[in-house]
Design a protein around this motif. Sequence first.
Motif, PDB file in Angstrom:
ATOM      1  N   SER A  75       5.060   2.262   6.385  1.00  0.00           N
ATOM      2  CA  SER A  75       5.956   1.792   5.575  1.00  0.00           C
ATOM      3  C   SER A  75       7.152   3.010   5.110  1.00  0.00           C
ATOM      4  O   SER A  75       6.507   4.300   5.360  1.00  0.00           O
ATOM      5  CB  SER A  75       5.440   1.499   4.222  1.00  0.00           C
ATOM      6  OG  SER A  75       4.512   2.622   3.739  1.00  0.00           O
ATOM      7  N   PHE A  76       8.242   2.681   4.889  1.00  0.00           N
ATOM      8  CA  PHE A  76       8.854   3.806   4.266  1.00  0.00           C
ATOM      9  C   PHE A  76       8.408   4.824   3.302  1.00  0.00           C
ATOM     10  O   PHE A  76       8.588   6.069   3.340  1.00  0.00           O
ATOM     11  CB  PHE A  76      10.387   3.215   3.815  1.00  0.00           C
ATOM     12  CG  PHE A  76      11.472   4.137   3.522  1.00  0.00           C
ATOM     13  CD1 PHE A  76      11.471   5.264   3.872  1.00  0.00           C
ATOM     14  CD2 PHE A  76      12.491   3.631   2.702  1.00  0.00           C
ATOM     15  CE1 PHE A  76      12.521   6.352   3.749  1.00  0.00           C
ATOM     16  CE2 PHE A  76      13.563   4.325   2.214  1.00  0.00           C
ATOM     17  CZ  PHE A  76      13.821   5.746   2.855  1.00  0.00           C
ATOM     18  N   SER A  77       7.601   4.005   2.354  1.00  0.00           N
ATOM     19  CA  SER A  77       7.114   4.657   1.340  1.00  0.00           C
ATOM     20  C   SER A  77       5.977   5.921   1.868  1.00  0.00           C
ATOM     21  O   SER A  77       6.113   6.912   1.347  1.00  0.00           O
ATOM     22  CB  SER A  77       6.512   3.848   0.223  1.00  0.00           C
ATOM     23  OG  SER A  77       7.293   3.005  -0.343  1.00  0.00           O
TER      24      SER A  77
ATOM     25  N   GLU B 229      13.881  -0.054  -1.074  1.00  0.00           N
ATOM     26  CA  GLU B 229      14.756   0.615  -2.234  1.00  0.00           C
ATOM     27  C   GLU B 229      14.006   1.505  -3.040  1.00  0.00           C
ATOM     28  O   GLU B 229      14.249   2.871  -3.284  1.00  0.00           O
ATOM     29  CB  GLU B 229      15.243  -0.632  -3.320  1.00  0.00           C
ATOM     30  CG  GLU B 229      15.575  -0.181  -4.685  1.00  0.00           C
ATOM     31  CD  GLU B 229      16.991   0.398  -4.589  1.00  0.00           C
ATOM     32  OE1 GLU B 229      17.303   0.975  -5.474  1.00  0.00           O
ATOM     33  OE2 GLU B 229      17.851   0.099  -3.446  1.00  0.00           O
ATOM     34  N   PHE B 230      12.818   1.306  -3.328  1.00  0.00           N
ATOM     35  CA  PHE B 230      11.853   2.392  -4.108  1.00  0.00           C
ATOM     36  C   PHE B 230      11.654   3.616  -3.487  1.00  0.00           C
ATOM     37  O   PHE B 230      11.752   4.689  -3.968  1.00  0.00           O
ATOM     38  CB  PHE B 230      10.719   1.768  -4.338  1.00  0.00           C
ATOM     39  CG  PHE B 230       9.489   2.580  -5.199  1.00  0.00           C
ATOM     40  CD1 PHE B 230       9.929   2.958  -6.484  1.00  0.00           C
ATOM     41  CD2 PHE B 230       8.350   2.970  -4.696  1.00  0.00           C
ATOM     42  CE1 PHE B 230       8.929   3.706  -7.391  1.00  0.00           C
ATOM     43  CE2 PHE B 230       7.391   3.673  -5.333  1.00  0.00           C
ATOM     44  CZ  PHE B 230       7.712   4.057  -6.556  1.00  0.00           C
ATOM     45  N   ALA B 231      11.339   3.482  -2.236  1.00  0.00           N
ATOM     46  CA  ALA B 231      11.040   4.601  -1.446  1.00  0.00           C
ATOM     47  C   ALA B 231      12.504   5.654  -1.366  1.00  0.00           C
ATOM     48  O   ALA B 231      12.330   6.855  -1.292  1.00  0.00           O
ATOM     49  CB  ALA B 231      10.785   4.235   0.207  1.00  0.00           C
ATOM     50  N   SER B 232      13.571   4.736  -1.354  1.00  0.00           N
ATOM     51  CA  SER B 232      14.972   5.676  -0.842  1.00  0.00           C
ATOM     52  C   SER B 232      15.256   6.551  -2.273  1.00  0.00           C
ATOM     53  O   SER B 232      15.948   7.584  -2.160  1.00  0.00           O
ATOM     54  CB  SER B 232      15.973   4.684  -0.821  1.00  0.00           C
ATOM     55  OG  SER B 232      16.347   3.914  -2.046  1.00  0.00           O
TER      56      SER B 232
ATOM     57  N   LEU C  72      10.924  10.562  11.192  1.00  0.00           N
ATOM     58  CA  LEU C  72      10.052   9.633  10.287  1.00  0.00           C
ATOM     59  C   LEU C  72      10.390   8.235  10.509  1.00  0.00           C
ATOM     60  O   LEU C  72      11.256   7.697   9.945  1.00  0.00           O
ATOM     61  CB  LEU C  72      10.014  10.023   8.837  1.00  0.00           C
ATOM     62  CG  LEU C  72       9.678  11.548   8.576  1.00  0.00           C
ATOM     63  CD1 LEU C  72      10.139  11.712   7.121  1.00  0.00           C
ATOM     64  CD2 LEU C  72       8.351  11.616   8.943  1.00  0.00           C
ATOM     65  N   LEU C  73       9.622   7.510  11.548  1.00  0.00           N
ATOM     66  CA  LEU C  73       9.913   6.132  11.928  1.00  0.00           C
ATOM     67  C   LEU C  73       8.970   5.269  10.939  1.00  0.00           C
ATOM     68  O   LEU C  73       8.036   5.255  10.746  1.00  0.00           O
ATOM     69  CB  LEU C  73       9.477   6.167  13.571  1.00  0.00           C
ATOM     70  CG  LEU C  73       9.593   4.412  14.015  1.00  0.00           C
ATOM     71  CD1 LEU C  73      10.977   4.102  14.176  1.00  0.00           C
ATOM     72  CD2 LEU C  73       8.812   4.467  15.383  1.00  0.00           C
ATOM     73  N   GLY C  74       9.986   4.042  10.370  1.00  0.00           N
ATOM     74  CA  GLY C  74       9.179   3.487   9.311  1.00  0.00           C
ATOM     75  C   GLY C  74       9.783   2.009   9.272  1.00  0.00           C
ATOM     76  O   GLY C  74      10.659   1.670   9.886  1.00  0.00           O
ATOM     77  N   GLY C  75       9.365   1.579   8.184  1.00  0.00           N
ATOM     78  CA  GLY C  75      10.186   0.303   7.713  1.00  0.00           C
ATOM     79  C   GLY C  75       9.118  -0.810   8.459  1.00  0.00           C
ATOM     80  O   GLY C  75       7.801  -0.748   8.244  1.00  0.00           O
ATOM     81  N   ASN C  76       9.952  -2.044   8.935  1.00  0.00           N
ATOM     82  CA  ASN C  76       9.180  -3.223   9.481  1.00  0.00           C
ATOM     83  C   ASN C  76       8.574  -2.778  11.001  1.00  0.00           C
ATOM     84  O   ASN C  76       8.948  -3.782  11.753  1.00  0.00           O
ATOM     85  CB  ASN C  76      10.137  -4.334   9.687  1.00  0.00           C
ATOM     86  CG  ASN C  76       9.711  -5.417   9.860  1.00  0.00           C
ATOM     87  OD1 ASN C  76       8.703  -5.911   9.412  1.00  0.00           O
ATOM     88  ND2 ASN C  76      10.314  -6.393  10.778  1.00  0.00           N
TER      89      ASN C  76
ATOM     90  N   PHE D 163       0.664  -1.129   0.106  1.00  0.00           N
ATOM     91  CA  PHE D 163       0.045   0.038  -0.018  1.00  0.00           C
ATOM     92  C   PHE D 163       0.953   1.208  -0.006  1.00  0.00           C
ATOM     93  O   PHE D 163       0.452   2.274  -0.542  1.00  0.00           O
ATOM     94  CB  PHE D 163      -0.898  -0.043   1.408  1.00  0.00           C
ATOM     95  CG  PHE D 163      -2.167  -0.918   1.244  1.00  0.00           C
ATOM     96  CD1 PHE D 163      -2.545  -1.136  -0.243  1.00  0.00           C
ATOM     97  CD2 PHE D 163      -3.041  -1.271   1.946  1.00  0.00           C
ATOM     98  CE1 PHE D 163      -4.006  -2.012  -0.169  1.00  0.00           C
ATOM     99  CE2 PHE D 163      -4.038  -2.248   1.978  1.00  0.00           C
ATOM    100  CZ  PHE D 163      -4.591  -2.474   0.586  1.00  0.00           C
ATOM    101  N   GLY D 164       1.871   1.058   0.729  1.00  0.00           N
ATOM    102  CA  GLY D 164       2.997   2.495   0.857  1.00  0.00           C
ATOM    103  C   GLY D 164       3.343   2.848  -0.414  1.00  0.00           C
ATOM    104  O   GLY D 164       3.384   3.898  -0.896  1.00  0.00           O
TER     105      GLY D 164
END
Length: 448
Positions: A143-145, A97-100, A135-139, A23-24
């Motif tokens: 999501s990072f995105s 990877e995409f979000a970065s 901005l806290l995200g990931g697992n 979704f992100g």
Amino acid sequence: MIYHNNNIKNKKITILGAGISGFGATKLANYKKAKVFLSNNKKFNNPFNNKIEKEFSHSEKCKDSDLVILSPGIDPQKNKIIKILSDLNIPIISEIEFASWFTNSPIIAITGSNGKSTVVKMLHEILQEKYENVLLGGNIGISFSSNVVDELKSELINSVHLLEVSSFQLENIKTFKPYISCILNVTKDHLDRHGDFNNYLNQKMKITKNHDSNSFVVYNEDDDNLKSIFKEKINSLPFSIQKKNQFFTKKKTIFYSKTNEKIIDQNKTNLLGEHNLSNILACLNISEILNINKKQLVNSLINFKPLKHRMEVVYKKNSFMIINDSKSTNLDSTNSAVKSFKNEIILLFGGFSKNELDKDEIINITKYKNISEIICFGQIGKQIYEILKKKTKSVLIQNFNDAILKSIELSLNKKTIVFSPGFKSFDEFKNFEERGEHFKKIIKSYFV
């Protein structure tokens, strides 16, 4: 190839998996005006209405793509469409990877078999002293995105992305490059996906794939594998509870090596156990790179409340305690929990596993003299009991509720009850959180 190109307008992007990461990534790709196709293997509630095309199976439509973003929950070795897409040479990347590609803010990424969530949550408190937007995200539930979309829409400045990163999320990175990568430990976990420990270790190490003189690695020198990998690498900063580096420890107190200044006494925090002393050291080393004020840093650590299901004190009366460590889903985390106590404990040990048990490791974990009795429970309980019954005082009670009640009976309201199962929860529960909440419910109903 589209790698690291901010202009994805009108590019055909397929996103495999409609979970948090999927979704992100959909949200970000749609924001950047790509032609998004969201493919999931079952029906899902669609928050995007008719803005994007979707399907409820991984069909041949996925082949009509310039780029594929793979959600971490999908095992690339077991998914047929992944092989088809790979054979067509369609680029496949991970969501992180995409979000970065779309952020200019620094990235601090934390990985490891145990302790990731605790460390990122501690850092989240600490970094707010320096950054306007952490901005806290990931697992860790967002999501990072999604965070990158918020960053772009709100034109955030003085921001940092703080990521908890799993081995699954690292599988398909290409250019992902944190400013600071931190590896807390690597022990046997997720072998059902990665096959063996070396493959798992290699996936974890991808966090530093693009590391160079402009980035930093913070790693646990007490982990022999990490020590051998990073001891000669540029900008690699070790931490250890055994050796003197930037910081060193005496008993449970941490000192700054340059000045011998006392930084923090673990007893003044809410964090139990040697493993949390190591987690604090990781935070201190990252904070040192970022020039965080030490006084503010210490205040953040002292005020930090432990996360649920991670060495969580559920009940305490005088010296009698009951600990919920349901997040313990591997043997190393159980070992850390047991070593956290000097007094006698009752250990609740078991759960679910599809893997062959490591008999030697189970025996080593349960040999500590402070373990008064071990209650083996769950789908794997009988196998554990067969290993331990002639080695240590143990009992088999496969039903989880009955096992909890037995632990209360054996504790005599004196011996600490440590629920640190060491195995996954899927025999009776959806996840470790549900298992931990159930444990707490039983304890609270008994002691109210």
